[in-house]
Design a protein around this motif. Structure first.
Motif, PDB file in Angstrom:
ATOM      1  N   ASN A  72       0.857  -1.189   0.000  1.00 20.77           N
ATOM      2  CA  ASN A  72       0.000   0.000   0.000  1.00 20.77           C
ATOM      3  C   ASN A  72       0.890   1.235   0.000  1.00 20.77           C
ATOM      4  OD1 ASN A  72      -2.443  -1.469   0.151  1.00 20.77           O
ATOM      5  ND2 ASN A  72      -2.165  -1.720   2.370  1.00 20.77           N
ATOM      6  N   LEU A  73       0.393   2.268  -0.640  1.00 16.98           N
ATOM      7  CA  LEU A  73       1.158   3.510  -0.777  1.00 16.98           C
ATOM      8  C   LEU A  73       0.328   4.681  -0.279  1.00 16.98           C
ATOM      9  CD1 LEU A  73       3.418   5.404  -1.938  1.00 16.98           C
ATOM     10  CD2 LEU A  73       2.163   5.301  -4.113  1.00 16.98           C
ATOM     11  N   LEU A  74       0.945   5.511   0.545  1.00 18.99           N
ATOM     12  CA  LEU A  74       0.404   6.814   0.914  1.00 18.99           C
ATOM     13  C   LEU A  74       1.424   7.849   0.467  1.00 18.99           C
ATOM     14  CD1 LEU A  74      -1.001   6.192   4.516  1.00 18.99           C
ATOM     15  CD2 LEU A  74      -2.307   6.457   2.389  1.00 18.99           C
ATOM     16  N   SER A  75       0.986   8.784  -0.353  1.00 19.89           N
ATOM     17  CA  SER A  75       1.942   9.729  -0.927  1.00 19.89           C
ATOM     18  C   SER A  75       1.369  11.137  -0.915  1.00 19.89           C
ATOM     19  CB  SER A  75       2.282   9.333  -2.371  1.00 19.89           C
ATOM     20  OG  SER A  75       3.158  10.261  -2.959  1.00 19.89           O
ATOM     21  N   THR A  76       2.234  12.084  -0.576  1.00 19.74           N
ATOM     22  CA  THR A  76       1.884  13.498  -0.688  1.00 19.74           C
ATOM     23  C   THR A  76       2.897  14.178  -1.589  1.00 19.74           C
ATOM     24  OG1 THR A  76       3.183  14.102   1.265  1.00 19.74           O
ATOM     25  CG2 THR A  76       0.854  13.557   1.608  1.00 19.74           C
ATOM     26  N   LEU A  77       2.435  15.158  -2.335  1.00 23.69           N
ATOM     27  CA  LEU A  77       3.317  15.880  -3.254  1.00 23.69           C
ATOM     28  C   LEU A  77       2.876  17.338  -3.293  1.00 23.69           C
ATOM     29  CD1 LEU A  77       4.606  14.817  -6.731  1.00 23.69           C
ATOM     30  CD2 LEU A  77       3.385  16.972  -6.508  1.00 23.69           C
ATOM     31  N   ASN A  78       3.840  18.231  -3.127  1.00 25.70           N
ATOM     32  CA  ASN A  78       3.604  19.666  -3.271  1.00 25.70           C
ATOM     33  C   ASN A  78       4.602  20.214  -4.280  1.00 25.70           C
ATOM     34  OD1 ASN A  78       1.584  19.852  -1.204  1.00 25.70           O
ATOM     35  ND2 ASN A  78       3.223  19.709   0.324  1.00 25.70           N
ATOM     36  N   SER A  79       4.096  20.952  -5.251  1.00 28.22           N
ATOM     37  CA  SER A  79       5.013  21.511  -6.249  1.00 28.22           C
ATOM     38  C   SER A  79       4.550  22.898  -6.659  1.00 28.22           C
ATOM     39  CB  SER A  79       5.093  20.613  -7.490  1.00 28.22           C
ATOM     40  OG  SER A  79       3.893  20.665  -8.228  1.00 28.22           O
TER      41      SER A  79
ATOM     42  N   ASN B  83       6.602  12.825  -0.637  1.00 29.27           N
ATOM     43  CA  ASN B  83       6.784  11.913   0.491  1.00 29.27           C
ATOM     44  C   ASN B  83       5.998  10.617   0.249  1.00 29.27           C
ATOM     45  OD1 ASN B  83       5.707  11.786   3.950  1.00 29.27           O
ATOM     46  ND2 ASN B  83       7.470  10.791   3.022  1.00 29.27           N
ATOM     47  N   PRO B  84       6.613   9.644  -0.468  1.00 27.71           N
ATOM     48  CA  PRO B  84       5.958   8.343  -0.632  1.00 27.71           C
ATOM     49  C   PRO B  84       6.263   7.413   0.545  1.00 27.71           C
ATOM     50  CG  PRO B  84       7.921   8.453  -2.000  1.00 27.71           C
ATOM     51  CD  PRO B  84       7.835   9.770  -1.277  1.00 27.71           C
TER      52      PRO B  84
END
Length: 950
Positions: free
Chosen positions: A424-431, A469-470
C-alpha cells in the motif's frame, strides 16, 4: 390608297429586317478575381430593354446565356466579397456567337447594403486556411460559437469542448487574428455568442515570423481564428447563469451547483472580455495543461492530468480578463490574465501487462487521488507599426502552476502467477512551477519589392520546486527502496534563442532566403532524498540523491529558394544543424559531451487548382533534445516498483516529417472533401530499456523485484497517420451526411532485458511493437431552423499491437463501438428539448461494461429578445458513466478504468443582455451608466505587415 398600301409594305419589310437583325445568339464569358482565380457562384444579370435574365458562374467561373436578342444589353455582376460590376455591351449585327472573354472582379472589403442573400458560399479554401461562413450554419439565437463548430465538416467537438480539425487537435484560438485569453480555446468557443461571428477559419499556423515573411517551414499548429462581423463593432454582450441541483445516488447526496458570468464590451478598437466560473460539474473555463509532474512512471498510479481531465470529479473556480486596444495610430496592445483553483478527485484501477522475455509480469494498481491545482497565467502583446515597412512585436508572459496531491494506492506485482510484491502507498506531493518568458520580433521590408529582413529573439526561465513523500507498507515481498522517503527536487531551465531571416528577390517570381537559428538551454537540478524513521527523523540517503546539470545548444544554418505564382508556389531548401549536449553529475562525477551534426532538406509545394481545390506537400527535419528524466544518471525510487534511471550519453533525436494535404469543395453540390497524410521517421530515437529483476538480487538489493526503466538511442522508429472527411449536404445544408476515417500506424522500438534468478546474467533483446489504430465513423445531421437540430453518429475503432517478443496471456487487441444521437427540438417558438444519448461497446477490456449515457434538458425562453432562460437538466440518467482507456507502448500495455461524474439533476437560470451597432451608438444607446465600454475586434489578418514581395 396605293400610298397607304405602299407604306404598310415598307413597314412590314422593315420589321422582317429588324427581326432578322435580332436573331437570338449565345453569350458566354469567364469571371476571375484580380489574382487570376475563378470566381465561383457570382450572379450574372443580363438586361435587354425591359427584359432580364440571371445565371451564376460554375466551378470554373464560366457563365452562359442562350437566345440573347438585340445588339445592346447591360451586364451586371455581383458576388460576396467583390465590388459589383456593370457593363454596357454593343454588338455588331452579324455576330452569331458572343464570347466576352475574361471579366475581372475586384475585391470588396465591406458588405453590400440592400442585397438579400438567399444562400451563402459556406467554404473557402486558401493556402493554409479553411474558412467557413458562420451564417451558412444556422444556430439558435444566443447560441455560443461551439454550436457552430459542431456543424462544420471535418471539425469535431467532444463533450468537454476540446476541438479537433481534420484529425489534429486545435491548440489555440484567435479573434480577428489576435490571441484571445492567451489562445485558450474554450474561452472563446463556449462564451462568445455565435451571432456576432462572420466566419471561422481553421489555420495551419507556422508562427509569427513565417506569417510575416511568407516562408513557412517546420510543423504547423492548428489554430482557430474567429472573425467578428463589422456590424458588431460597437456594443456589449453579457450573460450570467446560476444553477443548483443534487446527485440522484442516495449514498452520495452531493449538492451540484454552477455559477458563471460572461461580459464582452466592444468600442471600436477597444475590446474587453470578462469570464468567471464556479462549479462542481466538471466544467473547466481554462486549460492550463498539466501543472505538475506525471505520476508514477510506467505502470504507476496515474498523475493528476490537466484541469480539463474528464476523469474524476472536479470542483472548478476560475476567473479571467482579456484586453485589446489601439494606443494611438501605430500601436496595438492585447493581453489577458487567467486564474483557476481546481480540486479533482480521481478513483482509478489499472492493469498493466509488461513485456518480458521469459516471465509474464502483471501489475494491478488501485488508486484514490486528490489534486488541488492553482494556476495563474498572464501574457501581453504590443505591436508597433510606425510605417508600412517596419513592424515590431513584444510579448512578455508569466505563468504559475501549483499542485498539492494526496494519493492512496495499492499495487499487486505478479510474475508467473506468483506474487512478487504487494504493498500500500500513501503519498503526498507539493510543487510550484513559476515560468517567465519574453519574445521580440522585428521585421523590415526594403523599398525593393520582396527584399525583407526579420529577427526573432526569445528568452525564458522555467522552475520547478517539489516535495514528495511516498510511504510504502509491504504486505508481501521485501521492501527494496526506503519505505519512507522525503524527496526534495529543485529544477530550473533557462533558455535563450534567436532566429534571423533575410529574403532577396532574384527574379520576377523567385526569392532567396538566408536564415540562421540559435538555441541555448541550461538545466540545473538538485534532487535530495532523505529517509524518515518512525520518529520522522531525517537520514540522508545519498545513493538516491542527485545533483545534475546539462546544457543543450543548437545552431541551424539554412538556405531556401521560394518561387511564387498565382496558382502555385514552392520552397526548396537545405539546412545544416550541429548540436552539443554537455552533462555533469556532481553526485556521481559523471561528465558527458555529445556532438551531433544533421543535414535537413526542406520542401514545400502548394497548388491552388481553384478557390475550391488545393494540394500541399511538405517536408522538414528537426532535432529533439532529451529530457531531464532521460539524462539524469541516478536511480529514482519515487515509484518503488518502477524505478527510473536516465542515460547521460543519449544523443538528440532527429525527426524527418512528411505531410500531404488535399482539400476540395464543390460549389455546385456543396460536397466537401478533406484529406491529410503524415509520416515521421526518427534517427536516434530515445527509447525505453526495461529491465526485470528477480525477487532476490544480491548485487543491488534495492532493485530486487522491480522493473527498472532506462533509456537508449535506437533506429527503426517510424509512424504514419492518414485521415479523411467527406461531407455531402443537400437542401441548403438542412441535411448533411458525413463520413470520416483515420488510420495510425507506429513501428515502436524498445529493449527488453531480464536478469536471471540464479546467475544474475542479463539478457537483452530488441522489441518491435507494431501498433495499428483504425477508426471509421459516419454522421447524419438535420438542421431545420427553429424546428430541429439533430445528429446521429456511429464509429468503430480497432487498437491492435503485435510485439516481436512473444507475449503470452496478454491481450493486445481492443475494439470500441460508439453509437450516439444528440439534438435539440424546438416547440412553440420558445421551448427547447435537448437530448444526448451515447452507447459505448468495449471489446477486449478486462471487466468493462458497456455504458449507456443519456443527458437531457428542457428549457423555456422568455422576456424581451429572449433574454432569460430557465432550464431543467438531467445528466447520466442511467448512472453508467465510467471511463475505460488503453495505452500501448513497446514495453507494456495498460487498461485503465476511472470514475466520472454520475447521475445528477440541475435547475438553472440564465440572463443575457446585448446591444450591437455597426457604428458608434448615439448618446443614450449604450448601457446604463455611460455608454458602451469596451471595443471591437478590429479586422485584420495575422498581425504584422504582409510578406515582402507579395
Amino acid at each position: 390608297m396605293k400610298i397607304r398600301y405602299a407604306l404598310l409594305i415598307i413597314m412590314l419589310l422593315a420589321g422582317i429586317a429588324t427581326t432578322k437583325a435580332q436573331t437570338a445568339r449565345p453569350v458566354s464569358g469567364i469571371v476571375k478575381d484580380s489574382t487570376g482565380l475563378s470566381v465561383i457562384g457570382a450572379t450574372i444579370k443580363l438586361k435587354t430593354g425591359k427584359d432580364s435574365v440571371s445565371t451564376a458562374t460554375d466551378a470554373n467561373g464560366a457563365f452562359n446565356f442562350n437566345n440573347v436578342q438585340g445588339n445592346t444589353f447591360d451586364l451586371t455582376l455581383t458576388s460576396i466579397g467583390f465590388q459589383p460590376l456593370k457593363r454596357h455591351i454593343i454588338l455588331p449585327a452579324d455576330v452569331k456567337t458572343v464570347n466576352l472573354g475574361t471579366i475581372v472582379m475586384k475585391f470588396e472589403s465591406h458588405m453590400l447594403n440592400g442585397v438579400t442573400i438567399t444562400d451563402i458560399n459556406p467554404v473557402k479554401l486558401k493556402e493554409d486556411t479553411i474558412e467557413f461562413k458562420a451564417d451558412a450554419y444556422k444556430v439558435r439565437d444566443n447560441a455560443p460559437v461551439e454550436d457552430v463548430l459542431k456543424k462544420l465538416p471535418g471539425v469535431d467537438v467532444d463533450k468537454d469542448g476540446n476541438v479537433t480539425a481534420q484529425g489534429k487537435s486545435v491548440t489555440k484560438v484567435r479573434v480577428n487574428g489576435k490571441d484571445f485569453f492567451g489562445g485558450d480555446l474554450k474561452t472563446a468557443t463556449k462564451n462568445l455568442p455565435a451571432d456576432v461571428v462572420e466566419n471561422i477559419q481553421i489555420i495551419d499556423d507556422y508562427g509569427d515570423q513565417a506569417n510575416i515573411t511568407g516562408l513557412k517551414t517546420g510543423e504547423p499548429e492548428k489554430v482557430l481564428n474567429i472573425t467578428i462581423k463589422p456590424s458588431k463593432n460597437y456594443g456589449y454582450f453579457g450573460q450570467a447563469s446560476l444553477g443548483d441541483g443534487a446527485d440522484a445516488i442516495p449514498q452520495e447526496k452531493d449538492n451540484r451547483y454552477v455559477a458563471s458570468a460572461t461580459a464582452f464590451s466592444f468600442n471600436g478598437d477597444r475590446q474587453l472580455a470578462f469570464l468567471g466560473n464556479l462549479n462542481n460539474t466538471n466544467t473547466n473555463l481554462f486549460s492550463f495543461g498539466g501543472g505538475g509532474p506525471r505520476g508514477g512512471g510506467p505502470g504507476g498510479p496515474p498523475g493528476g492530468g490537466s484541469s480539463s481531465n474528464t476523469n474524476g470529479i472536479t470542483t472548478a473556480r476560475s476567473i479571467g480578463l482579456n484586453y485589446r486596444d489601439s494606443w494611438g495610430k501605430h500601436i496595438t496592445a492585447y493581453g489577458s490574465y487567467s486564474f483557476s483553483d481546481n480540486t479533482t478527485n480521481t478513483i482509478s484501477s489499472t492493469i498493466q501487462n509488461n513485456t518480458s522475455l521469459t516471465n509474464p509480469i502483471v501489475n494491478n494498481v488501485a488508486s484514490n487521488q486528490t489534486d488541488e491545482k492553482i494556476n495563474h497565467r498572464f501574457n501581453f502583446n504590443i505591436e508597433y507599426k510606425p510605417d508600412t515597412v517596419n513592424y515590431l512585436k513584444f510579448v512578455p508572459s508569466i505563468s504559475y502552476a501549483g499542485v498539492k496531491t494526496n494519493q492512496s494506492a495499492s499495487s499487486l506485482f505478479m510474475q508467473n502467477d506468483q506474487t512478487v510484491s504487494d504493498y500500500n502507498l500513501l503519498s503526498t506531493l507539493n510543487s510550484s512551477a513559476p515560468n517567465y518568458g519574453a519574445n521580440l520580433l522585428y521585421n523590415h521590408r526594403f523599398n525593393r519589392k520582396g527584399r525583407n529582413f526579420s529577427i526573432n529573439v526569445s528568452a525564458g526561465s522555467a522552475k520547478l520546486d517539489q516535495t514528495q513523500n511516498p510511504v510504502y507498507s509491504y504486505l508481501v515481498g521485501v521492501a527494496n527502496a526506503p519505505v519512507n522517503q522525503l524527496i526534495n527536487t529543485n529544477v530550473r531551465t533557462d533558455t535563450v534563442g534567436t532566429s534571423l531571416s533575410y529574403m532577396e528577390p532574384i527574379s520576377k517570381h523567385g526569392y532567396l532566403e538566408l536564415n540562421y537559428a540559435y538555441h541555448h538551454a541550461y538545466t540545473t537540478s538538485d534532487k535530495e532524498t532523505d529517509t524518515l524513521t518512525t520518529l520522522n527523523t531525517r537520514n540522508n540517503y545519498a545513493l538516491l540523491s542527485n545533483d545534475y546539470n546539462f546544457t543543450f545548444i543548437t545552431n541551424r544554418f539554412g538556405l531556401n529558394y521560394r518561387f511564387i505564382q498565382k496558382k502555385y508556389n514552392y520552397t526548396l531548401g537545405i539546412a545544416a544543424q550541429p548540436s552539443i549536449l554537455d552533462g555533469n553529475s556532481l553526485t556521481t562525477g559523471t561528465q558527458t559531451h555529445i556532438t551531433t551534426f544533421n543535414i535537413a532538406p526542406t520542401a514545400r509545394f502548394i497548388y491552388n487548382f481553384s478557390r475550391s481545390q488545393s494540394l500541399s506537400l511538405n517536408y522538414n527535419g528537426a532535432s529533439n533534445q532529451p529530457t531531464y528524466n532521460e539524462l539524469q544518471p541516478v536511480v529514482d525510487f519515487s515509484n518503488a516498483s518502477y524505478p527510473v534511471q536516465g542515460n547521460a550519453n543519449l544523443k538528440p533525436e532527429f525527426n524527418n516529417n512528411f505531410s500531404v494535404k488535399y482539400n476540395q469543395f464543390n460549389f455546385a453540390t456543396g460536397n466537401i472533401l478533406f484529406t491529410n497524410l503524415s509520416f515521421t521517421q526518427t534517427d536516434n530515437k530515445i527509447v525505453a530499456n526495461t529491465i526485470s529483476y528477480p525477487k532476490v538480487y544480491t548485487p543491488t538489493p534495492k532493485l530486487a523485484g522491480t522493473i527498472l526503466t532506462n533509456y537508449l538511442n535506437a533506429d527503426g522508429y517510424y509512424g504514419g497517420n492518414a485521415n479523411y472527411v467527406f461531407a455531402k449536404p443537400w437542401e441548403k445544408r438542412k441535411y448533411t451526411l458525413m463520413f470520416n476515417g483515420n488510420i495510425a500506424y507506429n513501428n515502436n522500438i524498445s529493449y527488453i532485458s531480464n536478469v536471471a534468478d540464479d546467475t544474475y546474467a542479463m539478457t537483452t533483446e530488441k522489441n518491435i511493437a507494431k501498433n495499428l489504430v483504425l477508426t471509421q465513423g459516419t454522421k447524419f445531421r438535420v438542421d431545420i431552423t427553429d424546428v430541429i437540430d439533430a445528429e446521429a453518429s456511429a464509429s468503430y475503432s480497432v487498437n491492435h499491437t503485435t510485439n516481436s517478443i512473444s507475449q503470452a496471456n496478454v491481450n493486445n487487441n481492443f475494439q470500441t463501438i460508439n453509437l450516439g444521437i444528440n439534438g435539440k427540438n424546438y416547440f412553440f417558438k420558445d421551448y427547447t428539448l435537448s437530448y444526448d444519448y451515447s452507447k459505448v461497446i468495449y471489446e477486449g477490456f478486462t471487466g468493462s461494461t458497456n455504458p449507456n449515457i443519456l443527458n437531457v434538458y428542457a428549457e423555456r425562453r422568455f422576456l424581451k429578445n429572449n433574454a432569460a432562460t430557465i432550464r431543467l437538466s438531467a445528466f447520466d440518467l442511467f448512472n453508467q458513466n465510467t471511463g475505460y482507456t488503453t495505452t500501448s507502448s513497446s514495453s507494456y500495455v495498460t487498461q485503465t478504468q476511472a470514475n466520472r461524474l454520475g447521475r445528477y439533476y440541475l435547475l438553472s437560470f440564465t440572463l443575457k443582455l446585448q446591444k450591437f451597432a455597426g457604428k458608434r451608438p448615439s448618446p443614450g444607446d449604450g448601457p446604463p451608466g455611460g455608454g458602451p465600454g469596451g471595443g471591437r475586434f478590429p479586422g485584420g489578418g495575422m498581425g504584422g505587415p504582409p510578406p515582402g514581395g507579395e
